[in-house]
Design a protein around this motif. Structure first.
Motif, short mmCIF file in Angstrom:
data_model
loop_
_atom_site.label_atom_id
_atom_site.label_comp_id
_atom_site.label_asym_id
_atom_site.label_seq_id
_atom_site.Cartn_x
_atom_site.Cartn_y
_atom_site.Cartn_z
N LEU A 34 0.87 -1.21 0.03
CA LEU A 34 -0.02 -0.10 0.00
C LEU A 34 0.94 1.26 -0.04
CD1 LEU A 34 -2.62 -1.11 2.82
CD2 LEU A 34 -2.67 -1.41 0.46
N TYR A 35 2.06 1.28 0.95
CA TYR A 35 2.86 2.46 0.93
C TYR A 35 3.68 2.19 -0.13
CZ TYR A 35 1.27 2.62 5.64
OH TYR A 35 0.26 2.39 6.92
N ARG A 36 3.95 1.46 -0.93
CA ARG A 36 4.71 1.46 -2.15
C ARG A 36 3.78 2.07 -3.23
NH1 ARG A 36 9.49 -1.94 -3.21
NH2 ARG A 36 10.27 -2.84 -1.16
N GLY A 37 2.59 1.78 -3.13
CA GLY A 37 1.66 2.23 -4.19
C GLY A 37 1.49 3.77 -3.90
N VAL A 38 1.47 4.21 -2.83
CA VAL A 38 1.38 5.77 -2.59
C VAL A 38 2.74 6.18 -2.98
CG1 VAL A 38 1.10 7.51 -0.78
CG2 VAL A 38 -0.23 5.58 -0.67
N LEU A 72 6.34 -3.00 -8.17
CA LEU A 72 6.52 -2.16 -6.87
C LEU A 72 7.67 -2.73 -6.11
CD1 LEU A 72 2.96 -1.12 -6.03
CD2 LEU A 72 4.65 0.20 -6.86
N LYS A 73 8.36 -3.71 -6.63
CA LYS A 73 9.32 -4.45 -5.98
C LYS A 73 10.56 -3.41 -6.21
CE LYS A 73 8.06 -9.20 -5.33
NZ LYS A 73 8.49 -10.69 -5.42
N ALA A 74 10.97 -2.65 -7.10
CA ALA A 74 11.96 -2.05 -7.56
C ALA A 74 12.36 -1.17 -6.25
CB ALA A 74 11.41 -1.11 -8.75
N GLY A 75 13.67 -1.01 -6.03
CA GLY A 75 14.38 -0.40 -4.99
C GLY A 75 13.64 1.11 -4.60
N ILE A 76 13.64 1.95 -5.86
CA ILE A 76 12.93 3.31 -5.79
C ILE A 76 11.89 3.32 -4.85
CG2 ILE A 76 11.90 3.14 -8.11
CD1 ILE A 76 12.72 6.06 -8.20
N PHE A 77 10.99 2.28 -5.05
CA PHE A 77 9.55 2.48 -4.51
C PHE A 77 9.89 1.90 -2.98
CE2 PHE A 77 7.94 1.50 -8.90
CZ PHE A 77 7.94 2.82 -9.50
N GLY A 78 10.80 1.16 -2.69
CA GLY A 78 10.85 0.83 -1.28
C GLY A 78 11.33 1.93 -0.41
N GLU A 79 12.24 2.92 -1.18
CA GLU A 79 12.59 4.05 -0.57
C GLU A 79 11.27 5.22 -0.35
OE1 GLU A 79 14.71 7.24 1.07
OE2 GLU A 79 15.17 5.24 1.37
N ALA A 80 10.66 5.06 -1.53
CA ALA A 80 9.44 6.03 -1.26
C ALA A 80 8.63 5.61 -0.25
CB ALA A 80 8.96 5.95 -2.66
#
Length: 211
Positions: A34-38, A72-80
């Motif tokens: 959910l947070y990765r999606g946001v 959404l597993k990409a590293g950039i989305f984890g940080e976001a």
């Protein structure tokens, strides 16, 4: 039966949660998605990460059915995700969605950072899955390389440590182990050993009737 699984980034809690859900035939929610999606929407729409109201609005309009777990597993989305998850207004917007999922008839498996403490404190089974930062960084590094991302192990470790600090230090629903949770430190365990250890802990805790 509600199974709440918490833990820091790259601890293996997601893999354990998915296998437990399949084993007990329960629906599963990766709340980090959910947070990765946001975070992904914020990046796509150029919303600043210090604009809490705008990020909360994105969270309020999130459609779970449109989220692509693999992308959404990409590293950039984890940080976001780590950045937006620190915001109280964002967490408040996503709270009801997560609680409704947990409390559906028959139960569910949820993994995240605050499942056993905030989302479903009434959960019959609570696990806190963790490992040393170096072990978690090595796992995440392998995963990112397999996805074709070019990143060094040192950079991944630095990101893990930064996310740990942010997740544990945030004012809203920080990452902590629930007082009644079983701790699974899988630093020296492979995937199968970690799964078997988790299953044994769940079997000890789950209601006798399996409800």
């Amino acid at each position: 039966m509600i199974i709440a699984i918490d833990g820091p980034a790259a601890s293996g809690k997601g893999t354990i949660a998915r296998r437990l859900a399949a084993h007990y035939r329960l629906p599963h929610l990766d709340t980090g998605l959910l947070y990765r999606g946001v975070g992904a929407r914020a990046l796509a729409e150029h919303v600043k990460f210090d604009d809490e109201a705008a990020l909360a609005a994105l969270a309020g309009g999130l459609d779970l059915s449109t989220l692509d777990p693999e992308a959404l597993k990409a590293g950039i989305f984890g940080e976001a995700a780590s950045r937006v998850a620190a915001l109280a207004q964002v967490r408040a917007r996503l709270l009801a969605l997560q609680q409704d999922f947990a409390r559906q008839p028959g139960g569910a498996v949820l993994d995240g950072r605050d499942i056993g403490t905030v989302i479903a404190p009434e959960a019959e089974v609570k696990l806190f899955v963790t490992a040393k930062p170096e072990a978690r960084a090595a796992r995440r590094h392998r995963e990112l390389l397999q996805r074709g991302e070019s990143v060094t192990l040192d950079a991944v470790l630095a990101d893990i440590l930064k996310r740990d600090e942010r997740d544990s230090g945030r004012a809203s629903a920080p990452l902590i182990c629930a007082a009644d949770a079983d701790i699974l430190d899988n630093t020296g365990l492979d995937v199968e050993q970690s799964w078997q250890a988790a299953l044994a802990l769940v079997e000890r805790r789950r209601p006798a009737d399996g409800a």
